[in-house]
Every structure is written in C-alpha cells, then in structure tokens.
Design a protein around this motif. Structure first.
Motif, PDB file in Angstrom:
ATOM      1  N   ALA A   1     -13.329   1.705  -5.215  1.00 27.59           N
ATOM      2  CA  ALA A   1     -12.580   1.616  -6.463  1.00 27.59           C
ATOM      3  C   ALA A   1     -12.536   0.143  -6.854  1.00 27.59           C
ATOM      4  O   ALA A   1     -11.878  -0.662  -6.191  1.00 27.59           O
ATOM      5  N   GLU A   2     -13.240  -0.218  -7.901  1.00 29.42           N
ATOM      6  CA  GLU A   2     -13.449  -1.629  -8.222  1.00 29.42           C
ATOM      7  C   GLU A   2     -12.151  -2.338  -8.584  1.00 29.42           C
ATOM      8  O   GLU A   2     -11.876  -3.438  -8.107  1.00 29.42           O
ATOM      9  N   THR A   3     -11.351  -1.746  -9.446  1.00 25.78           N
ATOM     10  CA  THR A   3     -10.109  -2.412  -9.839  1.00 25.78           C
ATOM     11  C   THR A   3      -9.143  -2.488  -8.669  1.00 25.78           C
ATOM     12  O   THR A   3      -8.475  -3.507  -8.452  1.00 25.78           O
ATOM     13  N   PHE A   4      -9.072  -1.425  -7.882  1.00 24.83           N
ATOM     14  CA  PHE A   4      -8.232  -1.425  -6.689  1.00 24.83           C
ATOM     15  C   PHE A   4      -8.708  -2.484  -5.704  1.00 24.83           C
ATOM     16  O   PHE A   4      -7.915  -3.133  -5.033  1.00 24.83           O
ATOM     17  N   GLY A   5     -10.028  -2.641  -5.605  1.00 24.68           N
ATOM     18  CA  GLY A   5     -10.586  -3.708  -4.792  1.00 24.68           C
ATOM     19  C   GLY A   5     -10.965  -3.331  -3.379  1.00 24.68           C
ATOM     20  O   GLY A   5     -11.109  -4.204  -2.520  1.00 24.68           O
ATOM     21  N   ALA A   6     -11.152  -2.024  -3.118  1.00 18.31           N
ATOM     22  CA  ALA A   6     -11.496  -1.582  -1.758  1.00 18.31           C
ATOM     23  C   ALA A   6     -12.038  -0.153  -1.824  1.00 18.31           C
ATOM     24  O   ALA A   6     -11.820   0.556  -2.818  1.00 18.31           O
ATOM     25  N   PRO A   7     -12.721   0.299  -0.770  1.00 22.63           N
ATOM     26  CA  PRO A   7     -13.120   1.701  -0.706  1.00 22.63           C
ATOM     27  C   PRO A   7     -11.895   2.604  -0.605  1.00 22.63           C
ATOM     28  O   PRO A   7     -10.918   2.268   0.068  1.00 22.63           O
ATOM     29  N   VAL A   8     -11.967   3.736  -1.267  1.00 21.56           N
ATOM     30  CA  VAL A   8     -10.922   4.747  -1.177  1.00 21.56           C
ATOM     31  C   VAL A   8     -11.568   6.060  -0.776  1.00 21.56           C
ATOM     32  O   VAL A   8     -12.780   6.257  -0.931  1.00 21.56           O
ATOM     33  N   PHE A   9     -10.751   6.979  -0.252  1.00 22.02           N
ATOM     34  CA  PHE A   9     -11.304   8.250   0.208  1.00 22.02           C
ATOM     35  C   PHE A   9     -10.281   9.355   0.017  1.00 22.02           C
ATOM     36  O   PHE A   9      -9.079   9.113  -0.122  1.00 22.02           O
ATOM     37  N   VAL A  10     -10.788  10.590   0.000  1.00 20.74           N
ATOM     38  CA  VAL A  10      -9.951  11.783  -0.003  1.00 20.74           C
ATOM     39  C   VAL A  10     -10.338  12.593   1.227  1.00 20.74           C
ATOM     40  O   VAL A  10     -11.522  12.851   1.466  1.00 20.74           O
ATOM     41  N   VAL A  11      -9.336  12.989   2.015  1.00 21.86           N
ATOM     42  CA  VAL A  11      -9.600  13.710   3.251  1.00 21.86           C
ATOM     43  C   VAL A  11      -8.629  14.873   3.387  1.00 21.86           C
ATOM     44  O   VAL A  11      -7.448  14.753   3.050  1.00 21.86           O
ATOM     45  N   ASP A  12      -9.121  16.010   3.844  1.00 21.55           N
ATOM     46  CA  ASP A  12      -8.291  17.168   4.164  1.00 21.55           C
ATOM     47  C   ASP A  12      -8.166  17.270   5.683  1.00 21.55           C
ATOM     48  O   ASP A  12      -9.155  17.077   6.416  1.00 21.55           O
ATOM     49  N   PHE A  13      -6.964  17.593   6.155  1.00 27.13           N
ATOM     50  CA  PHE A  13      -6.760  17.720   7.590  1.00 27.13           C
ATOM     51  C   PHE A  13      -5.576  18.634   7.849  1.00 27.13           C
ATOM     52  O   PHE A  13      -4.780  18.925   6.946  1.00 27.13           O
ATOM     53  N   ASP A  14      -5.452  19.085   9.076  1.00 30.16           N
ATOM     54  CA  ASP A  14      -4.393  20.004   9.468  1.00 30.16           C
ATOM     55  C   ASP A  14      -3.448  19.333  10.453  1.00 30.16           C
ATOM     56  O   ASP A  14      -3.855  18.507  11.284  1.00 30.16           O
ATOM     57  N   ARG A  15      -2.162  19.692  10.332  1.00 25.96           N
ATOM     58  CA  ARG A  15      -1.153  19.319  11.307  1.00 25.96           C
ATOM     59  C   ARG A  15      -0.438  20.604  11.697  1.00 25.96           C
ATOM     60  O   ARG A  15       0.466  21.057  11.000  1.00 25.96           O
ATOM     61  N   GLY A  16      -0.887  21.209  12.785  1.00 30.24           N
ATOM     62  CA  GLY A  16      -0.372  22.515  13.158  1.00 30.24           C
ATOM     63  C   GLY A  16      -0.727  23.539  12.094  1.00 30.24           C
ATOM     64  O   GLY A  16      -1.906  23.701  11.757  1.00 30.24           O
ATOM     65  N   SER A  17       0.287  24.215  11.555  1.00 29.04           N
ATOM     66  CA  SER A  17       0.039  25.242  10.539  1.00 29.04           C
ATOM     67  C   SER A  17       0.022  24.678   9.121  1.00 29.04           C
ATOM     68  O   SER A  17      -0.175  25.425   8.164  1.00 29.04           O
ATOM     69  N   ARG A  18       0.220  23.375   8.974  1.00 24.75           N
ATOM     70  CA  ARG A  18       0.273  22.756   7.640  1.00 24.75           C
ATOM     71  C   ARG A  18      -1.062  22.097   7.316  1.00 24.75           C
ATOM     72  O   ARG A  18      -1.735  21.534   8.186  1.00 24.75           O
ATOM     73  N   HIS A  19      -1.414  22.157   6.047  1.00 23.08           N
ATOM     74  CA  HIS A  19      -2.697  21.646   5.584  1.00 23.08           C
ATOM     75  C   HIS A  19      -2.444  20.554   4.532  1.00 23.08           C
ATOM     76  O   HIS A  19      -1.720  20.790   3.550  1.00 23.08           O
ATOM     77  N   PHE A  20      -3.047  19.401   4.732  1.00 24.69           N
ATOM     78  CA  PHE A  20      -2.775  18.252   3.882  1.00 24.69           C
ATOM     79  C   PHE A  20      -4.049  17.698   3.253  1.00 24.69           C
ATOM     80  O   PHE A  20      -5.141  17.834   3.816  1.00 24.69           O
ATOM     81  N   ARG A  21      -3.870  17.085   2.116  1.00 26.50           N
ATOM     82  CA  ARG A  21      -4.929  16.305   1.466  1.00 26.50           C
ATOM     83  C   ARG A  21      -4.371  14.915   1.209  1.00 26.50           C
ATOM     84  O   ARG A  21      -3.290  14.777   0.618  1.00 26.50           O
ATOM     85  N   THR A  22      -5.083  13.895   1.641  1.00 27.26           N
ATOM     86  CA  THR A  22      -4.590  12.529   1.560  1.00 27.26           C
ATOM     87  C   THR A  22      -5.565  11.637   0.809  1.00 27.26           C
ATOM     88  O   THR A  22      -6.787  11.736   1.005  1.00 27.26           O
ATOM     89  N   LEU A  23      -5.019  10.796  -0.042  1.00 30.28           N
ATOM     90  CA  LEU A  23      -5.758   9.698  -0.654  1.00 30.28           C
ATOM     91  C   LEU A  23      -5.513   8.469   0.196  1.00 30.28           C
ATOM     92  O   LEU A  23      -4.364   8.073   0.419  1.00 30.28           O
ATOM     93  N   GLY A  24      -6.577   7.870   0.704  1.00 36.17           N
ATOM     94  CA  GLY A  24      -6.441   6.708   1.564  1.00 36.17           C
ATOM     95  C   GLY A  24      -7.351   5.583   1.126  1.00 36.17           C
ATOM     96  O   GLY A  24      -8.186   5.729   0.228  1.00 36.17           O
ATOM     97  N   SER A  25      -7.176   4.448   1.786  1.00 34.80           N
ATOM     98  CA  SER A  25      -7.995   3.274   1.453  1.00 34.80           C
ATOM     99  C   SER A  25      -8.197   2.451   2.710  1.00 34.80           C
ATOM    100  O   SER A  25      -7.598   2.702   3.756  1.00 34.80           O
ATOM    101  N   PHE A  26      -9.061   1.459   2.585  1.00 33.13           N
ATOM    102  CA  PHE A  26      -9.314   0.516   3.672  1.00 33.13           C
ATOM    103  C   PHE A  26      -8.778  -0.850   3.286  1.00 33.13           C
ATOM    104  O   PHE A  26      -8.914  -1.285   2.144  1.00 33.13           O
TER     105      PHE A  26
END
Length: 275
Positions: free
Chosen positions: A30-55
C-alpha cells in the motif's frame, strides 16, 4: 526493512504469526500507507477471523483490524470497544466522523448497533479502501483524502469523531492544529481518540484544556495495550460516569454480552495513565 524480503518470505512470516493453517487472501504494498499489507483468514478454536495486517520495521507483523466472520459487527479488539464508548456519552448520536478506515470494524459496528447514526469515512490510501470493500464488507462511499485536509476543508459538524490513524510505525503523528480542527468540527457531544504515544495524547489534552474541557483516559492496567482518550464537550461527563453510560448504551443498543469486559481491569483517569 521488510521491503527487502521476498513475497514468499513475507507469506512465511504471516503463517508463522497466525498459524500454518491460515489462508492468505491477499498480499500487496500500500503505497500511501508505506508498507506491505495483507488479508488473512484463520481460526481460533470454533471462531473464524479475517484480519488486515501490515509489516513494520524488522519484519514485524502487525494486526491493523480484525473481523469475526460469524459476527462481523462485533468489535474484536479491546481498544475498538473502548472507542465505541464515545457513542455512550452522546445522548442521540446522528453523525460520526471515522478518520481511518482500516478493516471497517467501526463502520460495521455503527451500521449494526447505531442504524440511526450516519457515518462519514475518510482515508488517504486507495489500497486500504479497496481492501475494506473487497474483504471487509464496506459498501458506502469513502472520502479519499488525508484526515488533516478533510478537517481543514469541511464545514460539517459531527456528534462524535473517532481517530484511528496508523502507519507502519504505529499511530500517525498529529499536532495541535489537527486536534483544534477536530474540536472545531464537533457539535456538542463527544470526541474519542486512541493514540498510544504520549506526546500525541498530551497535545490533545492541552488543546482541550485550553477550551475548558477535561479529557478522560482509559487503558488496561499496566498500560500494555492501546489507550483511548475521550474529550466530552458537554458537562457532567467524568471518569465516574463511564460505567453508567456503558450500562445504558449496552442495554439500549443490545450490545454483545451487554458490554461486559469493556471497562474491566481498566484505569480511568483525568491524566495520562501511569500504573
């Protein structure tokens, strides 16, 4: 810096952080943000999450925003739930300015629990806006501009302004001019911000006190988490009013778990918290 790592190395770091079973949906810069960003899906037990993250520097993986895929309107991060208390301190919030879109968590909360409150969204990064639309259910217009320029040019008044502006190194810096413009854009109501950098918090507090307003600081004991800073512009809202405001807000808006846990084990003070 993380930009020196290959895409495969970045993907490996994401899976190391979230688990090898996580599903990487997108990874790009993300150029304006100034770093790589990502979207990841993962599970925590029975719960399912989608996270926007960065480096960040040193290959640090940072979670910027997260969504419970079964209950998208629920606020996953504790600091977001603290920010939502801004609405509890406004008698009838009909307009809110959300500075910083991220994964659209606060927008989903407002749409679900305050359907009579109109949100205005502002973000400076087209990539982040596009990710919020594609992966986080955002379906309303976003003002593509910096928060500073938007505030300098708007004549609109808002019942609440929530500032959630981050970059690769943490909270985006904000000076006194920025906070003055925020307060100038408020109708009598509330202003909430979540800086976790002391100079930013104290700059806002100085501007508020210069107008005869007293800020409220809330964070978990030990100050290991984010800090929520509130500046109410109506009388009678002090640290001792938060519990009652939360109880009323949770009952009226049918919040998940009736808002339990939001203020538990938190410091609520009139000064920058030192535990």
């Amino acid at each position: 810096m993380i930009t020196e790592y290959s895409e495969e190395r970045q993907k490996s770091l994401i899976l190391d952080y979230f688990s090898r079973d996580a599903r990487i949906r997108l990874l790009r810069r993300a150029e304006t943000f100034g770093a790589p960003v990502f979207v990841v899906d993962f599970d925590r037990g029975s719960r399912h999450f989608r996270t926007l993250g960065s480096f960040g520097a040193g290959a640090q993986v940072t979670e910027q925003s997260s969504m419970d895929l079964l209950y998208p309107a629920r606020l996953v991060f504790h600091y977001e739930r603290l920010m939502s208390l801004a609405f509890a301190m406004v008698e009838r919030p009909v307009s809110v300015l959300l500075l910083g879109v991220g994964g659209a968590a606060m927008w989903r909360f407002v749409r679900a629990y305050l359907p009579d409150c109109a949100p205005t969204l502002v973000d400076s990064d087209e990539t982040i806006i596009a990710l919020a639309r594609r992966w986080f259910y955002l379906n309303q217009p976003v003002v593509h501009d910096t928060a500073q320029r938007f505030l300098a040019g708007t004549m609109a008044k808002f019942d609440a302004i929530l500032v959630d502006l981050y970059g690769p190194s943490g909270p985006a810096g904000s000076d006194e001019v920025f906070w003055i413009r925020c307060l100038d854009s408020l109708a009598p109501g509330d202003f909430a911000v979540n800086p976790n950098v002391r100079p930013m918090a104290e700059a806002l507090a100085a501007v508020a006190r210069g107008r005869g307003l007293e800020p409220i600081f809330v964070t978990r004991r030990g100050f290991r988490d984010n800090l929520a800073q509130y500046v109410p512009t109506i009388e009678g809202i002090g640290p001792d009013a938060l519990d009652g405001a939360l109880e009323r807000f949770a009952a009226e808006r049918h919040l998940p778990d009736r808002g339990r846990g939001i203020l538990e084990n938190c410091l609520v003070t009139r000064h920058f918290p030192v535990d």
